[in-house]
Design a protein around this motif. Structure first.
Motif, PDB file in Angstrom:
ATOM      1  N   LEU A  10      35.515  46.546  41.755  1.00  0.00           N
ATOM      2  CA  LEU A  10      36.722  47.291  41.387  1.00  0.00           C
ATOM      3  C   LEU A  10      37.948  46.784  42.137  1.00  0.00           C
ATOM      4  O   LEU A  10      39.040  46.673  41.568  1.00  0.00           O
ATOM      5  CB  LEU A  10      36.522  48.787  41.646  1.00  0.00           C
ATOM      6  CG  LEU A  10      35.575  49.498  40.694  1.00  0.00           C
ATOM      7  CD1 LEU A  10      35.369  50.945  41.133  1.00  0.00           C
ATOM      8  CD2 LEU A  10      36.098  49.455  39.279  1.00  0.00           C
ATOM      9  N   ILE A  11      37.769  46.473  43.407  1.00  0.00           N
ATOM     10  CA  ILE A  11      38.888  45.948  44.200  1.00  0.00           C
ATOM     11  C   ILE A  11      39.347  44.611  43.643  1.00  0.00           C
ATOM     12  O   ILE A  11      40.554  44.363  43.500  1.00  0.00           O
ATOM     13  CB  ILE A  11      38.496  45.839  45.692  1.00  0.00           C
ATOM     14  CG1 ILE A  11      38.349  47.241  46.283  1.00  0.00           C
ATOM     15  CG2 ILE A  11      39.519  45.035  46.469  1.00  0.00           C
ATOM     16  CD1 ILE A  11      37.777  47.271  47.681  1.00  0.00           C
ATOM     17  N   VAL A  12      38.403  43.746  43.293  1.00  0.00           N
ATOM     18  CA  VAL A  12      38.760  42.442  42.727  1.00  0.00           C
ATOM     19  C   VAL A  12      39.501  42.627  41.407  1.00  0.00           C
ATOM     20  O   VAL A  12      40.530  41.974  41.162  1.00  0.00           O
ATOM     21  CB  VAL A  12      37.501  41.560  42.531  1.00  0.00           C
ATOM     22  CG1 VAL A  12      37.819  40.324  41.719  1.00  0.00           C
ATOM     23  CG2 VAL A  12      36.911  41.178  43.870  1.00  0.00           C
ATOM     24  N   ILE A  13      39.038  43.528  40.569  1.00  0.00           N
ATOM     25  CA  ILE A  13      39.706  43.791  39.290  1.00  0.00           C
ATOM     26  C   ILE A  13      41.124  44.298  39.522  1.00  0.00           C
ATOM     27  O   ILE A  13      42.069  43.878  38.844  1.00  0.00           O
ATOM     28  CB  ILE A  13      38.879  44.777  38.443  1.00  0.00           C
ATOM     29  CG1 ILE A  13      37.593  44.103  37.980  1.00  0.00           C
ATOM     30  CG2 ILE A  13      39.686  45.281  37.256  1.00  0.00           C
ATOM     31  CD1 ILE A  13      36.591  45.039  37.353  1.00  0.00           C
ATOM     32  N   LEU A  14      41.302  45.214  40.464  1.00  0.00           N
ATOM     33  CA  LEU A  14      42.636  45.744  40.761  1.00  0.00           C
ATOM     34  C   LEU A  14      43.567  44.661  41.294  1.00  0.00           C
ATOM     35  O   LEU A  14      44.739  44.591  40.904  1.00  0.00           O
ATOM     36  CB  LEU A  14      42.546  46.894  41.761  1.00  0.00           C
ATOM     37  CG  LEU A  14      42.065  48.217  41.193  1.00  0.00           C
ATOM     38  CD1 LEU A  14      41.861  49.235  42.321  1.00  0.00           C
ATOM     39  CD2 LEU A  14      43.044  48.755  40.176  1.00  0.00           C
ATOM     40  N   VAL A  15      43.070  43.822  42.185  1.00  0.00           N
ATOM     41  CA  VAL A  15      43.900  42.744  42.736  1.00  0.00           C
ATOM     42  C   VAL A  15      44.324  41.790  41.633  1.00  0.00           C
ATOM     43  O   VAL A  15      45.504  41.407  41.547  1.00  0.00           O
ATOM     44  CB  VAL A  15      43.148  41.997  43.877  1.00  0.00           C
ATOM     45  CG1 VAL A  15      43.858  40.716  44.252  1.00  0.00           C
ATOM     46  CG2 VAL A  15      43.001  42.907  45.086  1.00  0.00           C
ATOM     47  N   VAL A  16      43.394  41.398  40.779  1.00  0.00           N
ATOM     48  CA  VAL A  16      43.735  40.503  39.664  1.00  0.00           C
ATOM     49  C   VAL A  16      44.744  41.187  38.736  1.00  0.00           C
ATOM     50  O   VAL A  16      45.708  40.564  38.281  1.00  0.00           O
ATOM     51  CB  VAL A  16      42.464  40.076  38.899  1.00  0.00           C
ATOM     52  CG1 VAL A  16      42.812  39.348  37.616  1.00  0.00           C
ATOM     53  CG2 VAL A  16      41.589  39.209  39.774  1.00  0.00           C
ATOM     54  N   GLY A  17      44.551  42.473  38.494  1.00  0.00           N
ATOM     55  CA  GLY A  17      45.499  43.218  37.662  1.00  0.00           C
ATOM     56  C   GLY A  17      46.895  43.245  38.268  1.00  0.00           C
ATOM     57  O   GLY A  17      47.894  43.063  37.565  1.00  0.00           O
ATOM     58  N   PHE A  18      46.978  43.474  39.578  1.00  0.00           N
ATOM     59  CA  PHE A  18      48.280  43.450  40.248  1.00  0.00           C
ATOM     60  C   PHE A  18      48.935  42.082  40.144  1.00  0.00           C
ATOM     61  O   PHE A  18      50.147  41.968  39.925  1.00  0.00           O
ATOM     62  CB  PHE A  18      48.152  43.827  41.734  1.00  0.00           C
ATOM     63  CG  PHE A  18      48.115  45.302  41.989  1.00  0.00           C
ATOM     64  CD1 PHE A  18      49.136  46.124  41.559  1.00  0.00           C
ATOM     65  CD2 PHE A  18      47.058  45.865  42.685  1.00  0.00           C
ATOM     66  CE1 PHE A  18      49.116  47.487  41.800  1.00  0.00           C
ATOM     67  CE2 PHE A  18      47.026  47.226  42.934  1.00  0.00           C
ATOM     68  CZ  PHE A  18      48.050  48.039  42.487  1.00  0.00           C
ATOM     69  N   LEU A  19      48.144  41.037  40.308  1.00  0.00           N
ATOM     70  CA  LEU A  19      48.699  39.678  40.233  1.00  0.00           C
ATOM     71  C   LEU A  19      49.186  39.333  38.829  1.00  0.00           C
ATOM     72  O   LEU A  19      50.212  38.678  38.667  1.00  0.00           O
ATOM     73  CB  LEU A  19      47.653  38.656  40.687  1.00  0.00           C
ATOM     74  CG  LEU A  19      47.277  38.693  42.168  1.00  0.00           C
ATOM     75  CD1 LEU A  19      46.126  37.737  42.435  1.00  0.00           C
ATOM     76  CD2 LEU A  19      48.475  38.354  43.032  1.00  0.00           C
TER      77      LEU A  19
END
Length: 63
Positions: A10-19
């Protein structure tokens, strides 16, 4: 293995989404995605209810 997302995923998905989308656009996308999932579930439930009703009516006709 593929059934559930863990905290790290979930953290990886959120970081990619923010980027990709930026922090201002991400909540709007999340809300739209949630609304879409909600409508899909509602439609699936309505279809399931219609099928159950049709099966019940067919069984009543046979008796």
């Amino acid at each position: 293995m593929f059934g559930r997302l863990g905290g790290t995923e979930l953290i990886v998905i959120l970081v990619v989404g923010f980027l990709i989308f930026g922090p201002k656009k991400l909540p709007e996308i999340g809300k739209s995605f949630g609304d879409t999932i909600r409508e899909f579930k509602k439609s699936a439930k309505a279809t399931e209810d219609e099928i159950k009703e049709a099966v019940e009516m067919e069984s009543i006709k046979e008796n």
